[in-house]
Design an enzyme around this catalytic site. Sequence first.
Site, mmCIF file in Angstrom:
data_model
loop_
_atom_site.group_PDB
_atom_site.id
_atom_site.type_symbol
_atom_site.label_atom_id
_atom_site.label_comp_id
_atom_site.label_asym_id
_atom_site.label_seq_id
_atom_site.Cartn_x
_atom_site.Cartn_y
_atom_site.Cartn_z
ATOM 1 C CD GLU A 31 -39.749 -2.800 17.941
ATOM 2 O OE1 GLU A 31 -40.641 -2.300 16.817
ATOM 3 O OE2 GLU A 31 -38.860 -2.309 18.135
ATOM 4 C CG HIS A 73 -38.507 -0.860 14.558
ATOM 5 N ND1 HIS A 73 -39.729 -0.377 15.350
ATOM 6 C CD2 HIS A 73 -38.271 0.335 13.787
ATOM 7 C CE1 HIS A 73 -40.107 0.801 14.649
ATOM 8 N NE2 HIS A 73 -39.276 1.502 13.649
ATOM 9 C CB CYS A 98 -38.879 4.001 15.675
ATOM 10 S SG CYS A 98 -39.048 4.439 13.721
#
Length: 237
Positions: free
Chosen positions: A216, A214, A114
């Site tokens: 994650e 993202h 990001c």
Amino acid sequence: MEAPVIGVTSYVEEASSGPWHDQRSVWLPDSYVAPLRAAGAITAVLPEQDPELAAAALARVDALYLTGGYDVDPALYGAEPHAETDAPRPARDAWEIALVRAACEARMPVLGVCRGAQLLNVARGGTLHQHVPDVVGHHDYQMGDAIFRDLGVSVLPETALASLHPLECEVPVYHHQAIDRVGDGLVVSARSVHGLIEAVEDPSRAFCLGLQWHPELDGLTAVWEGFVAAARAYATR
């Protein structure tokens, strides 16, 4: 095999927790680092400090992970701030740009997520779109209230990212800025369904990747495993 140590950037902002109120704090959502632990790495937080210490800090870790946060100061790429651009965090920007440059000098593995992808691009001389709705005409990339939206991306074949990620996939996004002009030595490795750059990489390095989405939060593990493997190789080089 020994676990590699990955240096992780962080927020330094006012925060409150328990009896502590409005304390200047070093913090980071655990979701950013949980996939690194799962992939076998040790994490070391690198909050903003004197940029002259960047090389010394990186001498003690095996990879650099640039995490999310507030917008990069547009003055760093020669632009006036857009009305929707965050107030600058000059200390964080200066520290992380110094880290990127020191990591590139050391040929250390780098992953940016990001803001981290944007910072990587700016540190390499690139620019940003300051407000994505001005480009695509809608707010689908950042719905607000920390609500992530899954949008389709296409990963370019024959890129390093293509060996770690499905070529066509929906990914969780939450960003109102995006890469515009690509920085020196970087190439585009993924675009969104609307044509926005969603990933860049440096093909001359063993691992140097910036992901605008993202990872994650997407449940896929190969990017994290590849990053940790690159860090382990760097540690034992």
